[in-house]
Design an enzyme around this catalytic site. Structure first.
Site, PDB file in Angstrom:
ATOM      1  N   GLU A   1       0.304  -9.306  -4.325  1.00  0.00           N
ATOM      2  CA  GLU A   1       1.456  -8.127  -4.134  1.00  0.00           C
ATOM      3  C   GLU A   1       2.819  -9.098  -4.401  1.00  0.00           C
ATOM      4  OE1 GLU A   1       3.063  -5.649  -4.321  1.00  0.00           O
ATOM      5  OE2 GLU A   1       1.912  -3.808  -3.425  1.00  0.00           O
TER       6      GLU A   1
ATOM      7  N   ASN B   1       6.624   1.252  -0.610  1.00  0.00           N
ATOM      8  CA  ASN B   1       6.164   0.359  -1.792  1.00  0.00           C
ATOM      9  C   ASN B   1       7.447   0.001  -2.847  1.00  0.00           C
ATOM     10  OD1 ASN B   1       3.852  -0.894  -2.153  1.00  0.00           O
ATOM     11  ND2 ASN B   1       2.843   0.736  -1.908  1.00  0.00           N
TER      12      ASN B   1
ATOM     13  N   ASP C   1       2.878   2.003  -7.151  1.00  0.00           N
ATOM     14  CA  ASP C   1       2.807   1.079  -6.297  1.00  0.00           C
ATOM     15  C   ASP C   1       4.243   0.069  -6.420  1.00  0.00           C
ATOM     16  OD1 ASP C   1       2.144  -1.368  -4.607  1.00  0.00           O
ATOM     17  OD2 ASP C   1       0.095  -0.966  -5.042  1.00  0.00           O
TER      18      ASP C   1
END
Length: 282
Positions: A17, A145, A193
Site C-alpha cells: 500500500e 482509503n 482504493d
C-alpha cells in the site's frame, strides 16, 4: 494508448500500500500493512531498504525535517532519520487499525482508519498537524482509503471503499465542505482504493479486486485505464526524477492462486505527469 508495466521491486507483500515519492531522497516509500514493513526503493541506484515495525502500518510519509511519519494501529508515530522512534499521537481503539494516509498542501497528515471487520461507521478520517493536534474530519467511515488534493489545493478527493465511489470536497485552510459524488465504480469492476492526482488535475484510482488503475478527468469522466495481471491493486503514485513514472502497489491477501507479481511494486514508465508531494510538517 497502451500501457506496459514493469516490476520495480519483486516482493510478496501481503497488503502492499501507500506508494509515495520522496523527492528529497530520490526514493519511493511504500508499506506492507499486514506485514508491518516499511520499504524504500531508489530507482536511480536500485538500492532498497526494509524496516519492520511491531504493529500494522497503514502508511509512511516523508517528514520535512527528515525521517518518516507512520500511521500505525496505536496512532501516529515519528521515525527519525537516525531511526529513533517516538509517538506524536497515541490512541488505541480495540478492533481498529490504521489504513491509508496523505499529506495535505499545508503539511498536515490526513490519516484514515478502519475496523478489522470493515464494519460500517467503524473508521474515520483525521487531520494531524505537526505539533500533534488531532481533529476528526469524518467519523462515519467503513474503509478509509485514497485521499488527494487538486493542483490548486481547492479540491480534496476521498474514497471510502465499500461505497464504490470517489467523492470530492471543497477544501480551504484545512477544512472541507460540500461533499459530492465525483466518480462511481460500476459493479464487477472492483472497489476504489488508493488514489493520486496528476499535474492536469486528473485523478488516478487503483481498483481493488479490479486489476486496474483508472484515470478520471477533473470533470469525473473516465479517460484512461491501465490493466494489470493481478486483481488486488491497492494504490498508485507518480515518482522518478521528472514525476512521470506511475508506481503501483499490489497485494496477495485473499488470493488462492496469486499471480507471480501479486504483492510486488509495479511501475508504468511515462504514464503521465505527477505533482510534487509535500512532506509532513512535523
Amino acid at each position: 494508448m497502451t500501457y506496459k508495466y514493469e516490476v520495480a521491486v519483486r516482493a510478496e507483500a501481503t497488503l502492499g500500500e501507500g506508494p509515495t515519492w520522496d523527492a528529497a531522497a530520490g526514493r519511493l516509500i511504500w508499506v506492507d500493512i499486514l506485514g508491518g514493513r516499511v520499504h524504500t526503493y531508489e530507482p536511480a541506484s536500485g538500492r532498497r531498504t526494509l524496516r519492520v515495525v511491531d504493529q500494522h502500518v497503514g502508511a509512511a510519509k516523508p517528514r520535512a525535517g527528515g525521517g518518516l511519519v507512520l500511521n500505525l494501529v496505536d496512532g501516529v508515530g515519528l521515525l527519525d532519520a537516525d531511526e529513533g522512534f517516538r509517538w506524536l499521537h497515541r490512541e488505541r481503539v480495540p478492533g481498529r487499525r490504521a489504513n491509508d494516509a496523505a499529506v495535505a498542501p499545508d503539511g498536515s497528515l490526513w490519516t484514515g482508519t478502519m475496523r478489522y471487520d470493515e464494519a460500517p461507521g467503524g473508521g474515520s478520517l483525521s487531520r494531524v498537524t505537526g505539533d500533534g493536534t488531532v481533529e476528526t474530519v469524518l467519523d462515519d467511515v467503513a474503509v478509509s482509503n485514497g485521499t488527494g488534493w487538486s493542483p490548486d489545493g481547492r479540491r480534496m478527493y476521498y474514497i471510502d471503499s465499500p461505497t464504490r465511489c470517489v467523492d470530492v470536497f471543497d477544501h480551504a485552510a484545512g477544512r472541507i465542505s460540500g461533499r459530492r459524488r465525483f466518480a462511481e465504480i460500476e459493479e464487477g469492476a472492483g472497489f476504489p482504493d488508493g488514489l493520486t492526482v496528476d499535474a492536469d488535475g486528473c485523478v488516478w484510482v487503483a481498483l481493488w479486486d479490479g486489476g486496474a488503475v483508472r484515470r478520471y478527468t477533473p470533470d469525473g469522466e473516465l479517460d484512461r485505464v491501465i490493466t494489470l495481471p493481478t486483481p488486488q491493486v491497492t494504490a498508485c503514485a507518480f515518482g522518478g526524477a521528472d514525476l512521470t513514472d506511475l508506481y503501483i502497489t499490489t497485494a496477495r491477501v485473499g488470493l488462492e492462486f496469486p499471480h507471480p507479481v501479486a504483492g510486488s511494486l509495479l511501475v508504468v514508465p511515462g504514464a503521465g505527469k505527477g505533482l510534487a508531494q509535500p512532506a509532513f510538517a512535523g
